[in-house]
Design a protein around this motif. Structure first.
Motif, PDB file in Angstrom:
ATOM      1  N   GLY A  81      -2.047  -6.218 -14.447  1.00 16.02           N
ATOM      2  CA  GLY A  81      -3.212  -6.123 -14.848  1.00 16.02           C
ATOM      3  C   GLY A  81      -4.238  -5.509 -14.006  1.00 16.02           C
ATOM      4  N   ASP A  82      -5.361  -5.799 -13.747  1.00 20.00           N
ATOM      5  CA  ASP A  82      -6.606  -5.004 -13.356  1.00 20.00           C
ATOM      6  C   ASP A  82      -6.918  -5.473 -11.674  1.00 20.00           C
ATOM      7  N   HIS A  83      -5.949  -5.478 -10.846  1.00 17.75           N
ATOM      8  CA  HIS A  83      -6.459  -6.020  -9.755  1.00 17.75           C
ATOM      9  C   HIS A  83      -7.178  -5.341  -8.796  1.00 17.75           C
ATOM     10  N   PHE A  84      -6.868  -3.860  -8.801  1.00 19.32           N
ATOM     11  CA  PHE A  84      -7.577  -2.967  -7.879  1.00 19.32           C
ATOM     12  C   PHE A  84      -8.415  -1.909  -8.662  1.00 19.32           C
ATOM     13  N   PRO A  85      -9.528  -2.447  -9.661  1.00 15.42           N
ATOM     14  CA  PRO A  85     -10.147  -1.439 -10.549  1.00 15.42           C
ATOM     15  C   PRO A  85     -10.762  -0.308  -9.862  1.00 15.42           C
ATOM     16  N   SER A  86     -11.080  -0.245  -8.463  1.00 12.93           N
ATOM     17  CA  SER A  86     -11.591   0.794  -7.584  1.00 12.93           C
ATOM     18  C   SER A  86     -10.815   1.815  -6.752  1.00 12.93           C
ATOM     19  N   LEU A 105      -0.325  -0.974  -9.555  1.00 15.62           N
ATOM     20  CA  LEU A 105      -0.510   0.093  -9.129  1.00 15.62           C
ATOM     21  C   LEU A 105      -0.390   1.433  -9.809  1.00 15.62           C
ATOM     22  N   GLN A 106       0.615   1.192 -11.226  1.00 19.66           N
ATOM     23  CA  GLN A 106       0.767   2.307 -12.147  1.00 19.66           C
ATOM     24  C   GLN A 106      -0.376   2.595 -12.870  1.00 19.66           C
ATOM     25  N   GLU A 107      -1.279   1.530 -13.134  1.00 21.55           N
ATOM     26  CA  GLU A 107      -2.136   1.755 -14.082  1.00 21.55           C
ATOM     27  C   GLU A 107      -3.651   1.866 -13.267  1.00 21.55           C
ATOM     28  N   THR A 108      -3.681   1.871 -12.014  1.00 26.05           N
ATOM     29  CA  THR A 108      -5.019   2.166 -11.129  1.00 26.05           C
ATOM     30  C   THR A 108      -5.120   3.419 -11.378  1.00 26.05           C
ATOM     31  N   LEU A 109      -5.987   4.034 -12.191  1.00 25.77           N
ATOM     32  CA  LEU A 109      -6.289   5.525 -12.398  1.00 25.77           C
ATOM     33  C   LEU A 109      -7.169   6.036 -11.309  1.00 25.77           C
ATOM     34  N   THR A 110      -7.872   5.203 -10.642  1.00 28.53           N
ATOM     35  CA  THR A 110      -8.963   5.627  -9.683  1.00 28.53           C
ATOM     36  C   THR A 110      -7.783   6.287  -8.337  1.00 28.53           C
ATOM     37  N   LEU A 111      -6.688   5.882  -8.327  1.00 28.35           N
ATOM     38  CA  LEU A 111      -5.758   6.220  -6.894  1.00 28.35           C
ATOM     39  C   LEU A 111      -5.565   7.668  -6.854  1.00 28.35           C
ATOM     40  N   GLN A 112      -6.099   8.102  -5.681  1.00 26.70           N
ATOM     41  CA  GLN A 112      -5.940   9.335  -5.051  1.00 26.70           C
ATOM     42  C   GLN A 112      -4.746   9.727  -4.205  1.00 26.70           C
ATOM     43  N   PHE A 113      -4.408   8.599  -3.345  1.00 23.44           N
ATOM     44  CA  PHE A 113      -3.509   8.901  -2.335  1.00 23.44           C
ATOM     45  C   PHE A 113      -2.762   7.493  -1.930  1.00 23.44           C
ATOM     46  N   ILE A 114      -1.669   7.711  -1.890  1.00 24.36           N
ATOM     47  CA  ILE A 114      -0.724   6.602  -1.206  1.00 24.36           C
ATOM     48  C   ILE A 114       0.087   7.079  -0.082  1.00 24.36           C
ATOM     49  N   GLU A 115       0.068   6.427   0.971  1.00 23.02           N
ATOM     50  CA  GLU A 115       1.000   6.812   2.133  1.00 23.02           C
ATOM     51  C   GLU A 115       1.842   5.875   2.409  1.00 23.02           C
ATOM     52  N   VAL A 116       3.411   5.939   2.572  1.00 19.85           N
ATOM     53  CA  VAL A 116       4.276   5.070   3.180  1.00 19.85           C
ATOM     54  C   VAL A 116       5.014   5.594   4.122  1.00 19.85           C
ATOM     55  N   ARG A 117       4.573   4.720   5.159  1.00 16.80           N
ATOM     56  CA  ARG A 117       5.564   5.174   6.452  1.00 16.80           C
ATOM     57  C   ARG A 117       6.300   4.126   6.949  1.00 16.80           C
ATOM     58  N   GLY A 118       7.461   4.483   7.279  1.00 14.23           N
ATOM     59  CA  GLY A 118       8.432   3.430   8.012  1.00 14.23           C
ATOM     60  C   GLY A 118       8.743   2.148   7.237  1.00 14.23           C
ATOM     61  N   CYS A 119       8.900   2.432   5.762  1.00 17.44           N
ATOM     62  CA  CYS A 119       9.333   1.432   4.973  1.00 17.44           C
ATOM     63  C   CYS A 119      10.729   1.759   4.222  1.00 17.44           C
ATOM     64  N   LEU A 120      10.918   0.828   3.510  1.00 17.44           N
ATOM     65  CA  LEU A 120      12.470   1.068   3.097  1.00 17.44           C
ATOM     66  C   LEU A 120      12.395   2.232   1.828  1.00 17.44           C
ATOM     67  N   PHE A 121      13.559   2.796   1.839  1.00 12.76           N
ATOM     68  CA  PHE A 121      13.773   3.907   0.803  1.00 12.76           C
ATOM     69  C   PHE A 121      13.202   3.497  -0.604  1.00 12.76           C
ATOM     70  N   SER A 122      13.625   2.152  -0.836  1.00 17.62           N
ATOM     71  CA  SER A 122      13.254   1.711  -2.277  1.00 17.62           C
ATOM     72  C   SER A 122      11.744   1.571  -2.263  1.00 17.62           C
ATOM     73  N   ALA A 123      11.127   1.470  -1.175  1.00 21.37           N
ATOM     74  CA  ALA A 123       9.701   1.419  -1.468  1.00 21.37           C
ATOM     75  C   ALA A 123       9.122   2.758  -1.766  1.00 21.37           C
ATOM     76  N   GLY A 124       9.706   3.567  -1.177  1.00 22.22           N
ATOM     77  CA  GLY A 124       9.418   5.136  -1.596  1.00 22.22           C
ATOM     78  C   GLY A 124       9.655   5.513  -2.865  1.00 22.22           C
ATOM     79  N   ASP A 125      10.834   5.080  -3.403  1.00 23.96           N
ATOM     80  CA  ASP A 125      11.268   5.421  -4.752  1.00 23.96           C
ATOM     81  C   ASP A 125      10.253   4.621  -5.775  1.00 23.96           C
ATOM     82  N   LEU A 126       9.569   3.421  -5.220  1.00 25.41           N
ATOM     83  CA  LEU A 126       8.713   2.733  -6.205  1.00 25.41           C
ATOM     84  C   LEU A 126       7.329   3.579  -6.241  1.00 25.41           C
TER      85      LEU A 126
END
Length: 160
Positions: A81-86, A105-126
């Motif tokens: 659903g629309d949890h983070f509209p901005s 997060l797939q549908e939050t089209l305002t997203l410009q940047f996602i950074e993943v550091r020191g997390c699981l490979f699977s999180a990076g894949d997501l």
């Protein structure tokens, strides 16, 4: 029986950093109409799941543009659903057990940047999947930065 703690936060709050926090405060934070930046650093409880599915419509971090999750021990972060509209920037750092990200997060089209550091490979894949979904939805501008990925620790090594 434990009584839920009542948190009273000013509704004009724009930035908030919580360190060594309890997840029970989320019910107060997610309703803040003007909150634009939220940093969650080290949870003080053993909660393994951040489930946003049960939130009502007006409780969806309406103005949040920046979210940072650091050194959390959650395994599943759920929400459709629309949890983070901005939301524009999402940073996940040192969330070494995080295996599941919310489909919203797939549908939050305002997203410009996602950074993943020191997390699981699977999180990076997501996150790579989210970038692909976003492209499919027409958001060509999403940038992702993934670094210091860590191996799953459940022993299913694939020869590396």
């Amino acid at each position: 029986t434990a009584h839920p703690i009542e948190y009273h936060l000013p509704s004009n709050l724009k930035k908030l950093t919580l360190e060594d926090f309890s997840w029970s405060i989320m019910s107060a934070i997610r309703k803040l109409p003007n909150l634009e930046a939220l940093k969650l650093v080290r949870q003080a409880d053993g909660v393994k799941e951040w489930d946003m599915e049960g939130m009502e419509e007006e409780e969806f971090f309406p103005a949040l543009k920046f979210l940072k999750l650091k050194d959390l021990s959650i395994v599943k972060w759920l929400g459709s659903g629309d949890h983070f509209p901005s939301l524009e920037r999402l940073i996940m750092e040192g969330c070494a057990e995080l295996e599941e990200l919310p489909s919203c997060l797939q549908e939050t089209l305002t997203l410009q940047f996602i950074e993943v550091r020191g997390c699981l490979f699977s999180a990076g894949d997501l996150v790579r999947d989210i970038k692909q979904q976003q492209r499919d939805y027409g958001n060509q501008d999403l940038k992702i930065l993934i670094s210091e990925e860590i191996e799953e620790s459940d022993g299913d090594s694939d020869g590396w």
